[in-house]
Motif scaffolding. Structure first.
Motif, PDB file in Angstrom:
ATOM      1  N   THR A 134      46.283  45.943   5.710  1.00 51.88           N
ATOM      2  CA  THR A 134      45.280  45.051   5.175  1.00 51.88           C
ATOM      3  C   THR A 134      43.574  45.866   5.174  1.00 51.88           C
ATOM      4  O   THR A 134      43.484  45.157   3.992  1.00 51.88           O
ATOM      5  CB  THR A 134      44.980  43.908   6.591  1.00 51.88           C
ATOM      6  OG1 THR A 134      46.106  43.355   7.041  1.00 51.88           O
ATOM      7  CG2 THR A 134      43.884  43.057   6.365  1.00 51.88           C
ATOM      8  N   LYS A 135      43.888  46.492   5.618  1.00 56.57           N
ATOM      9  CA  LYS A 135      42.205  47.143   5.172  1.00 56.57           C
ATOM     10  C   LYS A 135      42.601  48.261   4.232  1.00 56.57           C
ATOM     11  O   LYS A 135      41.944  48.147   3.232  1.00 56.57           O
ATOM     12  CB  LYS A 135      42.624  48.310   6.938  1.00 56.57           C
ATOM     13  CG  LYS A 135      42.605  48.136   7.588  1.00 56.57           C
ATOM     14  CD  LYS A 135      42.063  49.276   9.238  1.00 56.57           C
ATOM     15  CE  LYS A 135      42.128  48.745  10.022  1.00 56.57           C
ATOM     16  NZ  LYS A 135      41.850  49.750  11.023  1.00 56.57           N
ATOM     17  N   SER A 136      44.064  48.368   3.725  1.00 55.92           N
ATOM     18  CA  SER A 136      43.488  49.078   2.284  1.00 55.92           C
ATOM     19  C   SER A 136      43.427  48.024   1.507  1.00 55.92           C
ATOM     20  O   SER A 136      42.838  48.029  -0.073  1.00 55.92           O
ATOM     21  CB  SER A 136      45.246  49.779   2.110  1.00 55.92           C
ATOM     22  OG  SER A 136      46.169  48.857   1.924  1.00 55.92           O
TER      23      SER A 136
ATOM     24  N   GLU B 245      42.056  45.595   1.539  1.00 53.56           N
ATOM     25  CA  GLU B 245      40.053  45.253   1.530  1.00 53.56           C
ATOM     26  C   GLU B 245      39.743  46.241   0.939  1.00 53.56           C
ATOM     27  O   GLU B 245      39.133  45.978  -0.416  1.00 53.56           O
ATOM     28  CB  GLU B 245      39.452  45.441   2.813  1.00 53.56           C
ATOM     29  CG  GLU B 245      40.147  44.047   3.384  1.00 53.56           C
ATOM     30  CD  GLU B 245      39.491  44.033   4.895  1.00 53.56           C
ATOM     31  OE1 GLU B 245      38.955  45.237   5.139  1.00 53.56           O
ATOM     32  OE2 GLU B 245      39.856  43.278   6.014  1.00 53.56           O
ATOM     33  N   ALA B 246      40.751  47.640   1.210  1.00 52.40           N
ATOM     34  CA  ALA B 246      39.566  48.395  -0.002  1.00 52.40           C
ATOM     35  C   ALA B 246      39.539  48.734  -1.657  1.00 52.40           C
ATOM     36  O   ALA B 246      38.476  48.578  -2.321  1.00 52.40           O
ATOM     37  CB  ALA B 246      40.271  50.303   0.681  1.00 52.40           C
ATOM     38  N   LEU B 247      40.859  47.409  -1.616  1.00 57.42           N
ATOM     39  CA  LEU B 247      41.167  48.197  -2.764  1.00 57.42           C
ATOM     40  C   LEU B 247      40.459  46.968  -3.643  1.00 57.42           C
ATOM     41  O   LEU B 247      39.482  46.398  -4.519  1.00 57.42           O
ATOM     42  CB  LEU B 247      42.489  47.551  -3.205  1.00 57.42           C
ATOM     43  CG  LEU B 247      44.018  48.768  -2.681  1.00 57.42           C
ATOM     44  CD1 LEU B 247      44.827  48.279  -2.904  1.00 57.42           C
ATOM     45  CD2 LEU B 247      43.601  50.004  -4.135  1.00 57.42           C
ATOM     46  N   HIS B 248      39.811  45.839  -2.968  1.00 56.04           N
ATOM     47  CA  HIS B 248      39.150  44.104  -2.968  1.00 56.04           C
ATOM     48  C   HIS B 248      37.786  45.246  -3.396  1.00 56.04           C
ATOM     49  O   HIS B 248      37.236  44.747  -4.891  1.00 56.04           O
ATOM     50  CB  HIS B 248      39.136  43.451  -2.261  1.00 56.04           C
ATOM     51  CG  HIS B 248      40.641  42.769  -2.166  1.00 56.04           C
ATOM     52  ND1 HIS B 248      40.345  41.693  -3.336  1.00 56.04           N
ATOM     53  CD2 HIS B 248      41.503  42.552  -1.302  1.00 56.04           C
ATOM     54  CE1 HIS B 248      42.112  41.025  -3.619  1.00 56.04           C
ATOM     55  NE2 HIS B 248      42.395  41.527  -2.107  1.00 56.04           N
ATOM     56  N   LYS B 249      37.462  45.964  -2.524  1.00 59.16           N
ATOM     57  CA  LYS B 249      36.157  46.694  -2.740  1.00 59.16           C
ATOM     58  C   LYS B 249      35.674  47.111  -3.547  1.00 59.16           C
ATOM     59  O   LYS B 249      35.045  47.369  -4.589  1.00 59.16           O
ATOM     60  CB  LYS B 249      35.764  47.533  -1.097  1.00 59.16           C
ATOM     61  CG  LYS B 249      34.200  47.567  -1.635  1.00 59.16           C
ATOM     62  CD  LYS B 249      33.614  48.169  -0.424  1.00 59.16           C
ATOM     63  CE  LYS B 249      32.069  49.189  -0.839  1.00 59.16           C
ATOM     64  NZ  LYS B 249      32.204  49.861   1.201  1.00 59.16           N
ATOM     65  N   ASP B 250      37.106  48.270  -4.222  1.00 62.11           N
ATOM     66  CA  ASP B 250      36.987  49.274  -5.305  1.00 62.11           C
ATOM     67  C   ASP B 250      37.127  47.789  -6.979  1.00 62.11           C
ATOM     68  O   ASP B 250      36.409  48.875  -7.889  1.00 62.11           O
ATOM     69  CB  ASP B 250      38.394  50.014  -5.669  1.00 62.11           C
ATOM     70  CG  ASP B 250      38.083  51.136  -6.335  1.00 62.11           C
ATOM     71  OD1 ASP B 250      36.850  51.575  -6.892  1.00 62.11           O
ATOM     72  OD2 ASP B 250      39.479  51.040  -7.022  1.00 62.11           O
TER      73      ASP B 250
ATOM     74  N   ASP C  70      33.874  46.843  -7.714  1.00 62.12           N
ATOM     75  CA  ASP C  70      33.074  47.822  -8.004  1.00 62.12           C
ATOM     76  C   ASP C  70      32.756  47.808  -9.381  1.00 62.12           C
ATOM     77  O   ASP C  70      32.622  47.913 -10.130  1.00 62.12           O
ATOM     78  CB  ASP C  70      32.763  48.858  -7.218  1.00 62.12           C
ATOM     79  CG  ASP C  70      32.029  49.492  -5.528  1.00 62.12           C
ATOM     80  OD1 ASP C  70      31.789  48.404  -5.930  1.00 62.12           O
ATOM     81  OD2 ASP C  70      32.604  49.844  -4.814  1.00 62.12           O
TER      82      ASP C  70
END
Length: 863
Positions: free
Chosen positions: A44-46, A48-53, A56
């Protein structure tokens, strides 16, 4: 009792051990669950990071798009400025042309004015001649002045070339009286100089500063020869035509340069309005590379043209091909087709397919069956269905334009490839458009029939056998793949489409009088002539000597489940009987299939030369007879005797097969599974249900036990092909009658049929009747009845209503709680297995049960 207690203790110990193992498994599952939850949180954390990237990156893409739009606007502004400059240059050129035309107009008007002045001067001279009588001394001086007076006409050309032409002012005075009149008249110098001054003023053009004026003088002879007035106009008209040509070429050049830049900025829905300009530029531009570029623009005018836009583009291409001729069509239009053949968008490839059929008329014949056919052949391999369909349709349009039949076999292969296409749309287009076109063009109908039958048989023969045991019936059957099944189906459809051509070909080649054939059918009188064997009629014999035997060979390779293909063959046979007539059905078609199924048949209407071939269809071994009953008998019932004119004969044949056939030498026999399957296939056609149920009721009320059992088996297999009304009015009354029979075998045979009814119908009234009948069976209390009821209802669980499931659950609950009185271990095991099967079926149906009920049959659930 002691043994039972020991058994119960052992069973209790085994249950405790099973409980412990379940607890251990539960703990391991909990640990696995914790590990899985940890992995899920990390993922889930990874994520979320992918969603943020990703967000961008999306922002970056938006910024880049805005920059691109800004640059595109600047580019559009620059192009607009360039276009304005070009228009300004063109305007200046056109103004120069207008000035030159004004000069020509002024010149023509000056010439007319000058001629009028000369006429006025001549009239003045004549007036003076009449008045003057006393001036003989001045004749010579006046004469010399008149001879020296002349006009210099200046012609100005836009190319700065000036042509001068002298025009004499006065005619020679031939008499002394005229000289005297001129001498005595008070004539001043202005009278002579006035035309000269007018001429100079008229021909001086201030509008063009670069034009040079040249004067040339010539003295005309005194023989009254008029000056050539048009000598300065013919070169001018030629220069005008040359200038017009240059102006037209300049306009075409500007148009050709501007169109590729204009097209991208025109809305897609309005780009077809540019077609007249593009066509004009392609047709008239002198440079071949520029024309190729414009032709490329024409084919790429719209990125993904729809059907209407493709038609507009193709109409433009056809008009262009008419105007430019064969050579330019081959050199300029066809290469564009070839370039677009592998385009990523199917709409563009579809445009290429359409162009092959419509442009073929405007190229040389030798190009049609070479280059264009190659393009079509490649389009037939396309991955898009619409492109293959268009290729089939345009190949049909192309065939009449071929100069010869050199490419016939290649075209025939393409046709069969399209017939076996995996898309039904392509197959339909091929059968409706391409197949008749190939027949009419190639005139090789017999070859098409031979190839068709070989394709049908080879499609089944290349499949693996159902069993590897040599000599068994299953070794003759084939396991068809999806591709082979589809190929056989579409080829049988093709055979149906060819049937009218077969009939027409047989009629046209009939060796007897044309009056023998009435309305396309073949009457008995004609068949009698044919049976004489005095003449050959191969087109007529093809049906019963080649087609029917090959179809019989095909169906003998089809397993029982291939009802769809068997149905296709049946429809073909019905179509043959309709096309060829009742006489052909009775005397030719029916004997062939009766022999193939193993019955005797009358071959009177066959020539003696083919008797051996027909008799060769009869099965010679027991396995062959069984195979013929399973595979050929359904065709006899539904395809041959199923014709509307043979319903009475079909009823008699069925009665003989089901009623009389089961009574042999005063003892009854059960119907084979193959015969039951043949009747089942007949019942897939609704129009035969009434006939079959009438015969089945005769079997139900018969006193013969085996016949009643056969009726129950037939009712069971017929149930899937009837509706609720027929089930209520025909099937259930017959089954209730059989279930009330005193013979246990008859009663048990009806239980399975009740289960089939429960499986296919959810009507409350039908379910209630089934429950009542099942209760009656269970009241018997016999082991066989109990197992039969449970297993028949288990089959119906996935499709049954909740009421029937609750009924089955309650019966299992009740029966499992009852102690068994049987000491037979095999019976107890069979009973337990039946209960376990029912519980698994209920669990698979997601039937949720209270825990108290589950505990009651937990021993069976662990089976």
């Amino acid at each position: 009792m002691l043994q039972e207690k020991i058994a119960m203790l052992r069973e209790n110990e085994s249950l405790l051990k099973a409980n412990e193992s379940l607890n251990i498994e539960k703990e391991s599952l909990l640990k696995n669950k914790e590990v899985s939850e940890g992995q899920i949180s990390a993922l889930t954390k990874s994520l979320e990071a992918l969603h943020k990237d990703l967000k961008d990156r999306e922002k970056l893409v938006q910024d880049l798009r805005k920059t691109l739009e800004h640059q595109r606007k600047e580019l559009n502004d620059c192009r607009a400025e360039i276009t304005a400059l070009k228009m300004h240059i063109e305007g200046s050129r056109s103004s120069q042309n207008v000035v030159a035309m004004d000069v020509d107009v002024v010149q023509s008007r000056s010439l007319e004015k000058y001629k009028e002045e000369i006429k006025a001067l001549q009239m003045e001279i004549e007036r003076l001649k009449a008045k003057s009588t006393n001036a003989p001394d001045s004749v010579g001086s006046v004469y010399s002045e008149c001879m020296q007076t002349e006009e210099k006409v200046v012609e100005v050309d836009q190319n700065k070339i000036v042509i001068s032409h002298p025009v004499s002012m006065v005619e020679v005075v031939n008499s002394e009286e005229e000289a005297q009149s001129l001498a005595t008249h008070a004539l001043d110098d202005n009278t002579i100089k006035q035309p000269e001054e007018v001429s100079q003023e008229a021909f001086t053009s201030p509008s063009n500063e670069n034009n040079a004026l040249e004067n040339s003088e010539s003295i005309p002879e005194q023989n009254d020869e008029p000056p050539p007035e048009d000598s300065g106009l013919n070169p001018k008209s030629g220069s005008l035509r040359g200038e017009a040509d240059k102006t037209g070429l300049g306009t075409i050049q500007i148009l050709a340069d501007a169109l590729p830049k204009i097209v991208p900025y025109v809305l897609i829905n309005h780009r077809e309005e540019l077609l007249p300009l593009i066509m004009c530029a392609i047709e008239r531009h002198p440079d071949g590379s520029t024309r190729d570029s414009l032709t490329h623009t024409l084919f790429n005018l719209i990125k993904r043209p729809d059907e209407k836009q493709r038609k507009i583009i193709m109409d433009a291409c056809v008009t262009l091909a008419k105007n430019v001729g064969e050579m330019r069509t081959e050199m300029e239009l066809l290469p564009q087709c070839w370039e677009q053949i592998n385009h990523m968008y199917e709409e563009r490839r579809l445009l290429v397919a359409q162009s092959c059929g419509e442009l073929a008329e405007f190229v040389r014949p030798e190009i049609r069956d070479s280059l264009i056919l190659s393009i079509v052949q490649q389009l037939i391999e396309d991955s898009a269905t619409v492109v293959r369909e268009a290729a089939a349709r345009n190949l049909a349009l192309l065939l009449p334009l071929f100069p010869n039949l050199d490419k016939y076999f290649k075209v025939e292969d393409l046709m069969f490839q399209l017939v076996c296409d995996p898309s039904g749309v392509v197959v339909e287009t091929t059968l409706k458009d391409l197949l008749p076109a190939v027949i009419n063009w190639g005139n090789k109908f017999d070859h098409i029939l031979r190839v068709l039958l070989s394709y049908i048989l080879s499609s089944a023969q290349r499949c693996p056998p159902l069993s590897g045991v040599e000599g068994s019936m299953e070794s003759q059957l084939r396991v068809l793949g999806e591709r082979e099944r589809w190929n056989i189906e579409v080829l049988l459809r093709m055979l149906v489409e060819l049937l009218p051509f077969v009939q027409q070909n047989a009629i046209e080649t009939c060796p007897f009088s044309s009056a023998s054939v009435s309305k396309g059918a073949f009457p008995s009188s004609l068949l009698e002539l044919y049976a004489g064997g005095h003449v050959d009629w191969p087109t007529f014999e093809w049906m019963h000597t080649n087609c029917f035997p090959d179809l019989i060979q095909l169906v003998c390779m089809l397993p029982q489940k291939e009802d769809n293909l068997r149905n296709r063959v049946t429809k073909f046979l019905l179509a043959v009987s309709e096309q060829f007539g009742d006489s052909y059905l009775t005397h030719i078609m029916l004997p062939v299939f009766l022999v193939a199924v193993g019955d005797n048949a009358d071959l009177t209407y066959f020539p003696s030369t083919i008797h051996s071939r027909i008799k060769g269809l009869k099965p010679k071994t027991a396995v062959a007879e069984k195979l013929a009953t399973m595979c050929v008998l359904p065709l006899v019932l539904a395809g041959v005797l199923g014709s509307p004119s043979k319903h009475e004969q079909l009823a008699d044949y069925l009665r003989k097969l089901l009623v009389e056939g089961t009574m042999k030498e005063n003892h009854s026999v059960k119907l084979s599974a193959e015969t039951v399957n043949a009747v089942r296939f007949l019942c897939t056609f609704e129009e035969y249900h009434g006939m079959v149920f009438n015969i089945l009721w005769e079997m139900v009320v018969s006193s013969n036990l085996d016949m009643k059992i056969n009726a129950a088996n037939l009712l069971k297999v017929i149930v899937p092909y009837i509706d609720a009304k027929v089930a209520s009015t025909h099937v259930l009354p017959a089954l209730v009658t059989l279930g009330s029979d005193q013979n246990l075998n008859v009663k048990y045979a009806s239980i399975d049929a009740f289960g089939a009814v429960a499986q296919h119908f959810k009507n409350d009234m039908i379910v209630d009747k089934i429950r009542v009948q099942m209760d009656a069976f269970l009241e018997d209390g016999s082991h066989e009845a109990t197992v039969a009821v449970v297993r028949s209802l288990v089959v119906a669980v996935p499709h049954a209503t909740d009421r029937l499931r609750d009924y089955l659950l309650s019966k299992i609950f009740h029966l499992s709680a009852m102690p068994t009185s049987s000491s037979d271990v095999m019976r107890r095991r069979e009973r337990a297995n039946a209960f376990c099967e029912s519980i698994r079926a209920l669990d698979a149906a997601d039937l949720l049960l209270p825990m108290s009920e589950t505990s009651c049959y937990l021993p069976y659930k662990t089976c």
